[in-house]
Design a protein around this motif. Structure first.
Motif, PDB file in Angstrom:
ATOM      1  N   MET A  78     -37.195 -38.360  22.000  1.00 19.93           N
ATOM      2  CA  MET A  78     -38.240 -37.177  21.131  1.00 19.93           C
ATOM      3  C   MET A  78     -37.464 -35.850  20.748  1.00 19.93           C
ATOM      4  O   MET A  78     -37.094 -34.876  22.081  1.00 19.93           O
ATOM      5  CB  MET A  78     -39.577 -37.064  22.263  1.00 19.93           C
ATOM      6  N   SER A  79     -37.542 -36.152  20.104  1.00 19.65           N
ATOM      7  CA  SER A  79     -36.284 -34.735  19.303  1.00 19.65           C
ATOM      8  C   SER A  79     -37.235 -33.190  18.735  1.00 19.65           C
ATOM      9  O   SER A  79     -38.645 -33.253  18.877  1.00 19.65           O
ATOM     10  CB  SER A  79     -36.409 -34.591  17.575  1.00 19.65           C
ATOM     11  N   ASN A  80     -36.457 -32.341  19.061  1.00 17.81           N
ATOM     12  CA  ASN A  80     -37.464 -31.256  19.652  1.00 17.81           C
ATOM     13  C   ASN A  80     -37.434 -30.600  18.130  1.00 17.81           C
ATOM     14  O   ASN A  80     -37.108 -30.806  16.963  1.00 17.81           O
ATOM     15  CB  ASN A  80     -36.864 -30.340  20.148  1.00 17.81           C
ATOM     16  N   THR A  81     -38.918 -29.785  17.942  1.00 18.64           N
ATOM     17  CA  THR A  81     -39.589 -29.088  16.400  1.00 18.64           C
ATOM     18  C   THR A  81     -39.759 -28.145  17.079  1.00 18.64           C
ATOM     19  O   THR A  81     -40.051 -27.492  18.150  1.00 18.64           O
ATOM     20  CB  THR A  81     -40.401 -30.169  15.960  1.00 18.64           C
ATOM     21  N   HIS A  82     -39.812 -27.234  16.009  1.00 19.92           N
ATOM     22  CA  HIS A  82     -40.042 -25.438  16.437  1.00 19.92           C
ATOM     23  C   HIS A  82     -40.854 -25.699  15.264  1.00 19.92           C
ATOM     24  O   HIS A  82     -40.829 -25.644  13.782  1.00 19.92           O
ATOM     25  CB  HIS A  82     -38.600 -25.146  16.021  1.00 19.92           C
ATOM     26  N   ASP A  83     -41.916 -24.464  14.903  1.00 20.21           N
ATOM     27  CA  ASP A  83     -43.449 -24.738  14.725  1.00 20.21           C
ATOM     28  C   ASP A  83     -42.079 -23.343  13.849  1.00 20.21           C
ATOM     29  O   ASP A  83     -42.986 -21.630  14.445  1.00 20.21           O
ATOM     30  CB  ASP A  83     -44.557 -24.227  15.139  1.00 20.21           C
ATOM     31  N   PRO A  84     -42.690 -23.002  12.515  1.00 20.96           N
ATOM     32  CA  PRO A  84     -41.734 -21.273  11.525  1.00 20.96           C
ATOM     33  C   PRO A  84     -43.285 -21.110  11.958  1.00 20.96           C
ATOM     34  O   PRO A  84     -43.081 -19.466  11.789  1.00 20.96           O
ATOM     35  CB  PRO A  84     -41.179 -22.165  10.458  1.00 20.96           C
ATOM     36  N   ILE A  85     -44.565 -21.104  11.259  1.00 12.05           N
ATOM     37  CA  ILE A  85     -45.397 -20.402  11.344  1.00 12.05           C
ATOM     38  C   ILE A  85     -46.131 -19.274  12.903  1.00 12.05           C
ATOM     39  O   ILE A  85     -46.056 -18.192  12.266  1.00 12.05           O
ATOM     40  CB  ILE A  85     -47.315 -21.158  11.041  1.00 12.05           C
ATOM     41  N   LYS A  86     -45.728 -20.442  13.668  1.00 13.16           N
ATOM     42  CA  LYS A  86     -45.692 -19.566  14.983  1.00 13.16           C
ATOM     43  C   LYS A  86     -44.668 -18.474  15.485  1.00 13.16           C
ATOM     44  O   LYS A  86     -44.998 -17.120  15.149  1.00 13.16           O
ATOM     45  CB  LYS A  86     -45.622 -20.631  16.093  1.00 13.16           C
ATOM     46  N   GLN A  87     -43.572 -19.242  14.860  1.00 13.79           N
ATOM     47  CA  GLN A  87     -42.567 -17.358  14.906  1.00 13.79           C
ATOM     48  C   GLN A  87     -42.683 -16.807  14.034  1.00 13.79           C
ATOM     49  O   GLN A  87     -42.241 -15.350  14.528  1.00 13.79           O
ATOM     50  CB  GLN A  87     -41.140 -18.617  15.396  1.00 13.79           C
ATOM     51  N   ILE A  88     -42.814 -17.068  13.286  1.00 12.77           N
ATOM     52  CA  ILE A  88     -43.445 -15.360  11.661  1.00 12.77           C
ATOM     53  C   ILE A  88     -44.115 -15.339  12.603  1.00 12.77           C
ATOM     54  O   ILE A  88     -43.836 -13.793  12.517  1.00 12.77           O
ATOM     55  CB  ILE A  88     -43.589 -16.316  10.394  1.00 12.77           C
ATOM     56  N   LYS A  89     -45.348 -14.959  12.974  1.00  6.00           N
ATOM     57  CA  LYS A  89     -46.208 -14.637  13.081  1.00  6.00           C
ATOM     58  C   LYS A  89     -45.937 -13.773  14.677  1.00  6.00           C
ATOM     59  O   LYS A  89     -46.509 -12.610  14.960  1.00  6.00           O
ATOM     60  CB  LYS A  89     -47.879 -15.385  13.825  1.00  6.00           C
ATOM     61  N   PHE A  90     -45.106 -14.132  15.659  1.00  9.83           N
ATOM     62  CA  PHE A  90     -44.846 -14.025  16.808  1.00  9.83           C
ATOM     63  C   PHE A  90     -43.306 -12.337  16.059  1.00  9.83           C
ATOM     64  O   PHE A  90     -43.590 -11.223  16.483  1.00  9.83           O
ATOM     65  CB  PHE A  90     -44.047 -14.821  17.353  1.00  9.83           C
ATOM     66  N   LEU A  91     -42.837 -12.815  15.427  1.00 14.06           N
ATOM     67  CA  LEU A  91     -41.860 -11.893  14.374  1.00 14.06           C
ATOM     68  C   LEU A  91     -42.825 -10.479  14.069  1.00 14.06           C
ATOM     69  O   LEU A  91     -42.926  -9.791  13.933  1.00 14.06           O
ATOM     70  CB  LEU A  91     -41.047 -12.041  13.823  1.00 14.06           C
TER      71      LEU A  91
END
Length: 401
Positions: free
Chosen positions: A1-14
């Motif tokens: 299974m390929s990895n994905t990253h949630d951009p919404i989660k990362q922007i909120k962290f930023l």
């Protein structure tokens, strides 16, 4: 299974990281950032990227009437060493290394006097090309400065840059953001190493550290100075990309002092460094960052990259080994050493400024035209989009106060 990253989660962290006034926060502004300044088509870019800048310098110094400089012969010597003759920093470093060993004789067929002249001509033409001002419109630099002006932090913002233009200074001054760049004095400003090492600077001042020197720096016999006003172009020696500077008995010259400060700002306590316009092709800077992250695993680096992740093989190599370096390119990211495409786990509201930097893309499936392929982009690696993002946060910061 390929990895994905949630951009919404990362922007909120930023966003949360940017609003934390007690945690050390630094920005690393590099060569790609001036490309984000909007200009008329026939005037863009405001400052060329390294390759284009190098091509312009090379073309200028080999043109008719400058045969005495022997710059064409000099470029041939660079090619013999398999160095990139379209990287002006490599060209300048090569000239300085030959100059150092040619005293009292020659190096590669060039006298010390000829090499001094080549160095001077390179620096002089670079200074001419980058001695520009931001347009009167609000630029990403102004938005960045406005965000700094809108926050009241226990820990001051630190800005590191490899750019030797004066665009950051212009934006900070036009936005009335007080800053300290290592120099003191009004008539003939000089570099104050003690102020940097002891951090004896007013807390509300932003720190600006120009690692590769500056258009308005020059060196006298005993010290490094900063020019003021209109006399920048009059200096015989612009101190840019000072990689040749070494320890001077009892004192460190600016380059080494600022590299040390970059390292210390990351390793002294848990910190965040955000890079923009940096491609991880400078091994001296990479070493400084990596050594600091190894010494302090609680610090993190978020690298905002313009374009595709595959355009940055050196950055990928580093991030796959260091869990506290994240790469955010348009199409993919490496977070916690795991590489994956962007894919939100939930829908997000359009009124949120997230919608301005996250984009949903539909393309036709080449195997089935009736089927749509969905992908996502996160475009904070575009300095213009980063400026817009920070501008949105200005309103949020003011509301919270």
């Amino acid at each position: 299974m390929s990895n994905t990253h949630d951009p919404i989660k990362q922007i909120k962290f930023l966003s949360q990281s940017l609003s934390n006034d007690k945690k050390p926060l630094s920005f690393f502004i590099s060569a790609g950032c001036p490309l984000g300044v909007s200009m008329p088509e026939d005037e863009w870019p405001l400052i060329p990227a390294i390759k284009e800048l190098s091509q312009k310098v090379n073309a200028e110094l080999i043109k008719e009437g400058k045969e005495k400089l022997r710059f064409n012969d000099f470029l041939e010597e660079i090619k013999k060493d398999s160095k990139d003759h379209e990287n002006i920093e490599a060209v300048l470093s090569f000239a300085r290394s030959l100059k150092d060993v040619s005293v009292g004789g020659e190096a590669r067929g060039f006298t010390n006097k000829e090499l001094i002249e080549i160095e001077k001509e390179i620096c002089s033409y670079i200074a001419k090309l980058i001695n520009v001002e931001l347009p009167k419109d609000i630029t990403p630099y102004h938005k960045f400065a406005s965000w700094i002006a809108s926050i009241d932090r226990d820990k001051p913002i630190e800005i590191f840059t490899t750019n030797y233009d004066l665009l950051i200074e212009q934006a900070l001054e036009e936005t009335y953001v007080p800053y300290f760049d290592g120099f003191v004095g009004a008539r003939n400003s000089f570099f104050d190493l003690r102020a940097i090492e002891s951090n004896s600077i007013p807390q509300h001042w932003t720190r600006l550290w120009k690692i590769h020197g500056s258009l308005n720096w020059y060196q006298s016999k005993n010290a490094v100075h900063r020019s003021t006003g209109s006399n920048i172009q009059d200096q015989e020696s612009h101190l840019i990309f000072p990689s040749h500077l070494k320890y001077d008995q009892s004192r460190k010259m600016p380059y080494l002092a600022l590299i040390d400060h970059l390292t210390n700002s990351i390793k002294s306590e848990p910190a965040i460094l955000i890079t923009s316009g940096y491609s991880f092709n400078d091994e001296h800077i990479n070493d400084a960052i990596l050594n600091a992250l190894k010494a302090n695993p609680t610090s993190i680096v978020i690298a905002l990259l313009f374009g595709k992740l595959s355009d940055y093989p050196r950055a990928e190599e580093i991030a796959k080994r260091r869990p506290n370096i994240s790469l955010w390119a348009f199409d993919e990211a490496i977070i916690g050493t795991k590489k994956g495409k962007w894919e939100p786990s939930d829908t997000f509201e359009k009124e949120d400024n997230i919608a301005e930097v996250v984009r949903r893309i539909e393309t036709n499936d080449p195997e089935d035209e009736q089927n749509k392929l969905i992908s996502w982009e996160l475009k904070l690696g575009d300095f213009a989009r980063l400026g817009d993002f920070l501008q949105e946060l200005v309103g949020i910061e003011i509301e919270e106060k």
